[in-house]
Scaffold this motif. Structure first.
Motif, PDB file in Angstrom:
ATOM      1  N   SER A  74     -17.666  17.848  56.001  1.00 35.69           N
ATOM      2  CA  SER A  74     -17.736  17.505  54.581  1.00 35.69           C
ATOM      3  C   SER A  74     -17.317  16.055  54.352  1.00 35.69           C
ATOM      4  N   GLU A  75     -16.261  15.634  55.034  1.00 33.54           N
ATOM      5  CA  GLU A  75     -15.797  14.255  54.900  1.00 33.54           C
ATOM      6  C   GLU A  75     -16.841  13.263  55.409  1.00 33.54           C
ATOM      7  N   VAL A  76     -17.476  13.593  56.526  1.00 33.05           N
ATOM      8  CA  VAL A  76     -18.518  12.722  57.078  1.00 33.05           C
ATOM      9  C   VAL A  76     -19.682  12.615  56.099  1.00 33.05           C
ATOM     10  N   LEU A  77     -20.075  13.739  55.528  1.00 29.46           N
ATOM     11  CA  LEU A  77     -21.175  13.743  54.568  1.00 29.46           C
ATOM     12  C   LEU A  77     -20.827  12.949  53.321  1.00 29.46           C
ATOM     13  N   LYS A  78     -19.591  13.082  52.853  1.00 29.18           N
ATOM     14  CA  LYS A  78     -19.133  12.303  51.700  1.00 29.18           C
ATOM     15  C   LYS A  78     -19.313  10.805  51.934  1.00 29.18           C
ATOM     16  N   SER A  79     -18.919  10.373  53.127  1.00 35.13           N
ATOM     17  CA  SER A  79     -18.975   8.944  53.448  1.00 35.13           C
ATOM     18  C   SER A  79     -20.404   8.431  53.487  1.00 35.13           C
ATOM     19  N   GLY A  80     -21.352   9.333  53.806  1.00 36.68           N
ATOM     20  CA  GLY A  80     -22.750   8.917  53.844  1.00 36.68           C
ATOM     21  C   GLY A  80     -23.414   8.924  52.486  1.00 36.68           C
ATOM     22  N   VAL A  81     -23.035   9.882  51.629  1.00 35.09           N
ATOM     23  CA  VAL A  81     -23.688  10.017  50.317  1.00 35.09           C
ATOM     24  C   VAL A  81     -23.087   9.061  49.294  1.00 35.09           C
ATOM     25  N   THR A  82     -21.784   8.880  49.316  1.00 38.32           N
ATOM     26  CA  THR A  82     -21.038   7.991  48.400  1.00 38.32           C
ATOM     27  C   THR A  82     -21.389   8.215  46.933  1.00 38.32           C
ATOM     28  N   SER A 110     -17.928  18.752  47.542  1.00 34.73           N
ATOM     29  CA  SER A 110     -16.515  19.004  47.248  1.00 34.73           C
ATOM     30  C   SER A 110     -15.804  19.513  48.493  1.00 34.73           C
ATOM     31  N   ASN A 111     -14.753  18.809  48.908  1.00 30.45           N
ATOM     32  CA  ASN A 111     -13.963  19.266  50.050  1.00 30.45           C
ATOM     33  C   ASN A 111     -13.294  20.609  49.767  1.00 30.45           C
ATOM     34  N   HIS A 112     -12.770  20.754  48.535  1.00 25.51           N
ATOM     35  CA  HIS A 112     -12.113  22.008  48.184  1.00 25.51           C
ATOM     36  C   HIS A 112     -13.090  23.175  48.279  1.00 25.51           C
ATOM     37  N   ALA A 113     -14.294  22.972  47.763  1.00 30.88           N
ATOM     38  CA  ALA A 113     -15.289  24.046  47.811  1.00 30.88           C
ATOM     39  C   ALA A 113     -15.735  24.323  49.241  1.00 30.88           C
ATOM     40  N   THR A 114     -15.856  23.270  50.039  1.00 37.36           N
ATOM     41  CA  THR A 114     -16.225  23.453  51.446  1.00 37.36           C
ATOM     42  C   THR A 114     -15.170  24.268  52.178  1.00 37.36           C
ATOM     43  N   ILE A 115     -13.904  23.914  51.990  1.00 36.57           N
ATOM     44  CA  ILE A 115     -12.815  24.657  52.625  1.00 36.57           C
ATOM     45  C   ILE A 115     -12.794  26.096  52.124  1.00 36.57           C
ATOM     46  N   ALA A 116     -12.998  26.279  50.809  1.00 39.39           N
ATOM     47  CA  ALA A 116     -12.984  27.628  50.244  1.00 39.39           C
ATOM     48  C   ALA A 116     -14.128  28.469  50.801  1.00 39.39           C
ATOM     49  N   GLY A 117     -15.324  27.886  50.865  1.00 29.91           N
ATOM     50  CA  GLY A 117     -16.470  28.621  51.394  1.00 29.91           C
ATOM     51  C   GLY A 117     -16.297  28.973  52.859  1.00 29.91           C
ATOM     52  N   ALA A 118     -15.792  28.016  53.639  1.00 29.19           N
ATOM     53  CA  ALA A 118     -15.565  28.270  55.066  1.00 29.19           C
ATOM     54  C   ALA A 118     -14.467  29.312  55.269  1.00 29.19           C
ATOM     55  N   ALA A 158     -22.857  22.956  46.789  1.00 24.08           N
ATOM     56  CA  ALA A 158     -23.170  22.470  48.143  1.00 24.08           C
ATOM     57  C   ALA A 158     -21.983  22.679  49.075  1.00 24.08           C
ATOM     58  N   GLY A 159     -20.775  22.464  48.565  1.00 27.32           N
ATOM     59  CA  GLY A 159     -19.583  22.652  49.389  1.00 27.32           C
ATOM     60  C   GLY A 159     -19.426  24.091  49.838  1.00 27.32           C
ATOM     61  N   LEU A 160     -19.617  25.035  48.928  1.00 26.99           N
ATOM     62  CA  LEU A 160     -19.509  26.449  49.289  1.00 26.99           C
ATOM     63  C   LEU A 160     -20.522  26.820  50.370  1.00 26.99           C
ATOM     64  N   LEU A 161     -21.761  26.369  50.184  1.00 25.52           N
ATOM     65  CA  LEU A 161     -22.820  26.692  51.144  1.00 25.52           C
ATOM     66  C   LEU A 161     -22.548  26.036  52.497  1.00 25.52           C
ATOM     67  N   LEU A 162     -22.182  24.757  52.472  1.00 24.42           N
ATOM     68  CA  LEU A 162     -21.894  24.038  53.710  1.00 24.42           C
ATOM     69  C   LEU A 162     -20.759  24.697  54.479  1.00 24.42           C
ATOM     70  N   GLY A 163     -19.686  25.019  53.773  1.00 23.16           N
ATOM     71  CA  GLY A 163     -18.544  25.630  54.424  1.00 23.16           C
ATOM     72  C   GLY A 163     -18.871  26.978  55.035  1.00 23.16           C
ATOM     73  N   ALA A 164     -19.603  27.809  54.299  1.00 23.91           N
ATOM     74  CA  ALA A 164     -19.942  29.144  54.801  1.00 23.91           C
ATOM     75  C   ALA A 164     -20.844  29.072  56.028  1.00 23.91           C
ATOM     76  N   VAL A 165     -21.852  28.203  55.971  1.00 25.27           N
ATOM     77  CA  VAL A 165     -22.791  28.094  57.096  1.00 25.27           C
ATOM     78  C   VAL A 165     -22.087  27.578  58.345  1.00 25.27           C
TER      79      VAL A 165
END
Length: 218
Positions: A74-82, A110-118, A158-165
């Motif tokens: 998620s952090e890597v993606l954040k840095s690319g999308v800005t 969202s990092n929080h959503a990514t962590i929550a989904g994962a 997107a964070g929820l989906l990314l984290g879960a996958v």
């Protein structure tokens, strides 16, 4: 810059400001506290798995690791999308309830959503019945990030989906090697390794004792 869901973001943040003060404060605290609940569930899952079979123990240990991998991605993606935070970018929106993160702390995903989904998905792989707790908690954690005004709806979706996958992929791919490692640790003579992995399940009468259990009884 306005996105398709900027109007929804305005509606949610406007609604947030119309809610009672105690709800606003609860949301501000809950947006972080939800992640601590997941941490507690990981610890409880590991402790319970110490008396489970080796594969179950391996999955319980992989669950927080999978969440950490999802966070890094998620952090890597954040840095690319800005993508700029909506609390600065959306014109006419109500002020955010939480402090707007500084420029450079990007919004998507969202990092929080990514962590929550994962976390939610990984914990379900540990114990399926947990879906009744982890799924609502993940959704509430994600929604709270929009409610307090620091993310767009598409950021948290997107964070929820990314984290879960990612969590599913890491656990599935890592289960076999992690099981082999856990088996070796349970057979180890090192007290720390045996405490970490636990004794495993109690032997059932009429069934052979696993190698690691035999080793510990010598």
């Amino acid at each position: 810059m306005d996105f398709v869901d900027s109007g929804l973001y305005r509606d949610i943040t406007d609604y947030a400001h119309d809610t009672p003060t105690w709800i606003q404060h609860t949301a501000e605290i809950g947006t972080e506290a939800g992640l601590l609940v997941f941490v507690a569930l990981f610890v409880a899952g590991w402790w319970r798995a110490r008396r489970a079979d080796t594969r179950a123990f391996a999955i319980a240990v992989l669950a927080p690791l999978a969440t950490a991998v999802a966070y890094v991605c998620s952090e890597v993606l954040k840095s690319g999308v800005t993508e700029e935070r909506p609390c600065r970018a959306v014109a006419g929106a109500a002020p955010s309830l939480a402090e707007c993160p500084p420029h450079g702390d990007w919004s998507f995903p969202s990092n929080h959503a990514t962590i929550a989904g994962a976390s939610a998905l990984a914990l379900v792989l540990v114990r399926r019945v947990l879906v009744r707790l982890t799924a609502p908690l993940a959704l509430l954690t994600a929604f709270s990030r929009v409610f307090v005004g620091v993310h767009y709806p598409h950021d948290v979706a997107a964070g929820l989906l990314l984290g879960a996958v990612l969590a599913f992929a890491v656990v599935r791919l890592g289960t076999r090697p992690a099981t082999r490692l856990a088996t070796a640790l349970r057979a180890s003579s090192a007290p720390a390794a045996r405490w970490l992995t636990g004794p495993g399940p109690e032997p059932v009468a009429g069934r052979p004792v696993p190698p690691y259990a035999t080793h510990r009884r010598r």
